[in-house]
Write an enzyme that holds these catalytic residues in place. Structure first.
Site, PDB file in Angstrom:
ATOM      1  N   GLU A 245      39.106-124.352   0.779  1.00  0.00           N
ATOM      2  CA  GLU A 245      40.332-124.621   1.534  1.00  0.00           C
ATOM      3  C   GLU A 245      41.467-123.972   0.759  1.00  0.00           C
ATOM      4  O   GLU A 245      41.892-124.497  -0.271  1.00  0.00           O
ATOM      5  CB  GLU A 245      40.564-126.132   1.639  1.00  0.00           C
ATOM      6  CG  GLU A 245      39.543-126.862   2.468  1.00  0.00           C
ATOM      7  CD  GLU A 245      39.665-126.536   3.935  1.00  0.00           C
ATOM      8  OE1 GLU A 245      40.789-126.335   4.413  1.00  0.00           O
ATOM      9  OE2 GLU A 245      38.630-126.444   4.598  1.00  0.00           O
ATOM     10  N   CYS A 279      49.826-126.441   2.244  1.00  0.00           N
ATOM     11  CA  CYS A 279      49.060-125.242   2.620  1.00  0.00           C
ATOM     12  C   CYS A 279      49.404-124.810   4.043  1.00  0.00           C
ATOM     13  O   CYS A 279      49.375-123.637   4.368  1.00  0.00           O
ATOM     14  CB  CYS A 279      47.568-125.512   2.486  1.00  0.00           C
ATOM     15  SG  CYS A 279      47.030-126.958   3.406  1.00  0.00           S
TER      16      CYS A 279
HETATM   17  P1  NAD Z   1      44.957-123.581  -8.069  1.00  0.00           P
HETATM   18  O1  NAD Z   1      44.000-122.670  -7.413  1.00  0.00           O
HETATM   19  O2  NAD Z   1      45.782-123.074  -9.176  1.00  0.00           O
HETATM   20  O3  NAD Z   1      44.189-124.870  -8.652  1.00  0.00           O
HETATM   21  C1  NAD Z   1      43.379-125.681  -7.837  1.00  0.00           C
HETATM   22  C2  NAD Z   1      42.368-126.397  -8.714  1.00  0.00           C
HETATM   23  O4  NAD Z   1      41.458-125.440  -9.255  1.00  0.00           O
HETATM   24  C3  NAD Z   1      42.964-127.136  -9.905  1.00  0.00           C
HETATM   25  O5  NAD Z   1      42.296-128.358 -10.062  1.00  0.00           O
HETATM   26  C4  NAD Z   1      42.673-126.196 -11.059  1.00  0.00           C
HETATM   27  O6  NAD Z   1      42.585-126.844 -12.320  1.00  0.00           O
HETATM   28  C5  NAD Z   1      41.326-125.662 -10.646  1.00  0.00           C
HETATM   29  N1  NAD Z   1      40.962-124.365 -11.267  1.00  0.00           N
HETATM   30  C6  NAD Z   1      41.775-123.422 -11.781  1.00  0.00           C
HETATM   31  N2  NAD Z   1      41.042-122.367 -12.209  1.00  0.00           N
HETATM   32  C7  NAD Z   1      39.747-122.658 -11.956  1.00  0.00           C
HETATM   33  C8  NAD Z   1      38.521-121.968 -12.143  1.00  0.00           C
HETATM   34  N3  NAD Z   1      38.479-120.752 -12.711  1.00  0.00           N
HETATM   35  N4  NAD Z   1      37.376-122.554 -11.735  1.00  0.00           N
HETATM   36  C9  NAD Z   1      37.401-123.775 -11.142  1.00  0.00           C
HETATM   37  N5  NAD Z   1      38.530-124.486 -10.944  1.00  0.00           N
HETATM   38  C10 NAD Z   1      39.693-123.945 -11.344  1.00  0.00           C
HETATM   39  O7  NAD Z   1      45.845-124.173  -6.885  1.00  0.00           O
HETATM   40  P2  NAD Z   1      47.114-125.119  -7.021  1.00  0.00           P
HETATM   41  O8  NAD Z   1      48.238-124.302  -7.546  1.00  0.00           O
HETATM   42  O9  NAD Z   1      46.735-126.376  -7.713  1.00  0.00           O
HETATM   43  O10 NAD Z   1      47.388-125.504  -5.487  1.00  0.00           O
HETATM   44  C11 NAD Z   1      48.202-124.772  -4.622  1.00  0.00           C
HETATM   45  C12 NAD Z   1      47.364-123.930  -3.696  1.00  0.00           C
HETATM   46  O11 NAD Z   1      46.438-124.760  -2.997  1.00  0.00           O
HETATM   47  C13 NAD Z   1      48.191-123.253  -2.614  1.00  0.00           C
HETATM   48  O12 NAD Z   1      47.754-121.945  -2.449  1.00  0.00           O
HETATM   49  C14 NAD Z   1      47.890-124.077  -1.365  1.00  0.00           C
HETATM   50  O13 NAD Z   1      48.055-123.377  -0.167  1.00  0.00           O
HETATM   51  C15 NAD Z   1      46.465-124.447  -1.610  1.00  0.00           C
HETATM   52  N6  NAD Z   1      46.095-125.614  -0.818  1.00  0.00           N
HETATM   53  C16 NAD Z   1      45.217-125.458   0.232  1.00  0.00           C
HETATM   54  C17 NAD Z   1      44.906-126.545   1.046  1.00  0.00           C
HETATM   55  C18 NAD Z   1      43.959-126.405   2.219  1.00  0.00           C
HETATM   56  O14 NAD Z   1      43.444-127.416   2.673  1.00  0.00           O
HETATM   57  N7  NAD Z   1      43.713-125.216   2.737  1.00  0.00           N
HETATM   58  C19 NAD Z   1      45.485-127.777   0.791  1.00  0.00           C
HETATM   59  C20 NAD Z   1      46.375-127.885  -0.276  1.00  0.00           C
HETATM   60  C21 NAD Z   1      46.675-126.800  -1.075  1.00  0.00           C
END
Ligand code: NAD
Length: 510
Positions: A245, A279
């Protein structure tokens, strides 16, 4: 100044992070990053607990989820306090978007999983001597990785679905909002969930990567496109299913026959709820020229009336993760440098100590600006005039994202047809933001916005292996297609093919 600060440590194996509120910069706590060995141990415990959890059946599992709803009702104020401290969002948003929707998710899947995941008997169209059953089996252990913008519901919702499908769960919440993530441990402990059925590991990218690499059977990831790609690469190498997502750049199309008052209210809510850190935020508007002046006037007036703050009544809280503020500022600056006009807002709020960006409306934007192409994830609403609806759809689709979209018109049939023409996983007519909130609605993206769906029947089934079981109905010593082969058998197959696909009666039966 950063809200998440590493703490100096002599032991590189035991990293710690210190937190301050993004709204008022007050200290809010510390966490220790859990190393890969602890992630693997949590997954092992989850693996051991899974068969007994699955054996409880739907009713047995539902009882725990329904107890969790009661805990949520009892502890709602306490939980809202933690979410507000982590994120600075208004209490009403913490309550409605995080707690209320969690109650709904827990109860919805607790009540309906048994029906949705019941064994199905499918009729077989040609080979009438066989009976076909389709059964849904839990995948096993699910690893869930979540972001910081809705730290409670985005962790709780996939967890509720995975648990009701008979899986055990290891959750890694965002390191930006770890205390809201930790509420899930408190919740499920209070609900009496058996040991090892739900576990939580705290940490950043390293801990997340360790969870993806671990022995989990599926990854449910919510976060950015950049990280989603990395998660998918690892899952690809390990041949592990994953749901992604990811981000969005949701378009809003305002037709000439829209109710402009409702559309303007919707634009302001869709762009600025949770300070645009959603998002499926409305991230760009295409308004038909003939109504553009009136629509833009209303949006500016309503935006200018919004209040920002950290205490009391306000609509917009801070930017939860300070580096995001730099992205927001970069997008606005790039737009202005290329000719966009700031109609209201456009800067950090000088009256607040925390990380606040004023709700901003931009006009005279062009499709090639960063603010129209990349996810801003902040309180910025660029509005572009278009000659007609066809051009609006063309520009809406000119994007690498495809999560949600909205169309505003008094003609609901036309609205639905325009929604169908938009390349997105979800779309809304005369509303915004609601797609994730309707539990029945499969939610997810196309293009770079993700893979797979959460929520509803599709979402629940994505936490299962679908197994087909074919049962022979009549017995007999052999089957006509089994050995031995002969010329006679070959000719029989040819005659059968001619009959089935070469005659009207055969085609009727096929
Ligand atoms: P992010 O990708 O930086 O982090 C998300 C999660 O992934 C965190 O828990 C982080 O610690 C973890 N992570 C980071 N690097 C990783 C790796 N290499 N392997 C595994 N896990 C890892 O995202 P964010 O900044 O926390 O959130 C914002 C983003 O999330 C925005 O782009 C937003 O659009 C998206 N989002 C999408 C939805 C949806 O349902 N489509 C909902 C909410 C947010």
């Amino acid at each position: 100044m950063a809200v998440v600060e590493p703490i100096e440590s002599a032991d590189p194996q035991r990293r710690r992070l210190r937190y301050r509120s993004p709204a008022n910069l007050e200290p809010i706590g510390e966490i220790e990053i859990q190393p890969a060995a602890e992630v693997r141990a949590a997954v092992e415990r989850a693996r051991k607990s899974q068969p007994q959890w699955a054996a409880l059946g739907f009713e047995g599992r539902a009882r725990f989820l329904q107890r969790a709803v009661q805990v949520l009702l009892e502890r709602q104020d306490e939980y809202v306090d933690v979410i507000v401290r982590d994120t600075g969002k208004p209490r009403i948003e913490a309550l409605a978007a995080e707690i209320l929707s969690s109650c709904d998710a827990l109860q919805y899947y607790a009540k309906r999983a048994e029906r949705i995941l019941a064994d199905r008997t499918l009729s077989v169209h040609l080979v009438k001597s066989k009976k076909l059953k389709v059964v849904y089996k839990p995948v096993g252990v699910v690893g869930i990785i979540t972001p910081w913008n809705y730290p409670f519901i985005l962790s709780l919702n996939p967890t509720a679905q995975a648990l009701m499908a008979g899986n055990t769960v290891v959750l890694k919440p965002s390191e930006v909002t770890p205390f809201s993530g930790a509420l899930l441990r408190d919740l499920f402990e209070a609900a009496g969930l058996p040991e090892g059925v739900f576990d939580l590991v705290q940490g950043d990218a390293e801990t997340g990567a360790a969870l993806v690499e671990s022995d989990v059977d599926k990854i449910s990831f919510t976060g950015s496109v950049r990280t989603g790609r990395r998660v998918a690469e690892t899952c690809g190498r390990l041949l592990k299913p994953c749901t992604l997502e990811l981000g969005g750049k949701d378009p809003m199309i305002v037709c000439a026959d829209a109710d402009l008052e409702r559309a303007a209210n919707g634009a302001v809510y869709g762009a600025f709820v949770n300070s645009g850190q959603v998002c499926m935020s409305t991230e760009r508007v295409y308004v038909v020229d003939s109504v553009a002046d009136e629509f833009i006037g209303k949006v500016i007036e309503k935006t200018a009336a919004l209040r920002q703050g950290a205490e009391g009544e306000f609509e917009l809280g801070p930017i939860i993760w300070p580096p995001q503020l730099e992205v927001i500022e970069r997008h606005v600056k790039d737009a202005v440098d290329h000719g966009a006009v700031v109609r209201t807002g456009g800067r950090r709020n000088p009256d607040e100590p925390g990380f606040f960006f004023e709700p901003t409306v931009l006009t005279e934007v062009t499709q090639d600006m960063e603010v129209m192409r990349d996810e801003t994830f902040g309180p910025v609403l660029p509005i572009m005039r278009v000659p007609d609806e066809a051009e609006a759809v063309r520009l809406a689709n000119d994007s690498s994202y495809g999560l949600n979209a909205s169309v505003w018109t008094r003609d609901k049939h036309k609205g639905t047809e325009l929604a169908k023409a938009i390349e997105s996983g979800c779309a809304v007519v005369n509303d915004c933001m609601i797609s994730y909130g309707l539990t029945e609605s499969p939610f997810g993206g196309v293009k770079e916005s993700g893979i797979g769906r959460v929520n509803g029947e599709l979402g629940l089934k994505s936490y299962c292996h679908t197994q087909s079981i074919v049962i022979d109905r009549f017995g007999g010593k052999s089957e006509s297609m089994w050995f031995p082969y002969s010329l006679k058998k070959l000719n029989l197959i040819k005659r059968m093919m001619r009959f089935i696909w070469g005659t009207p009666l055969g085609r009727l039966l096929s």
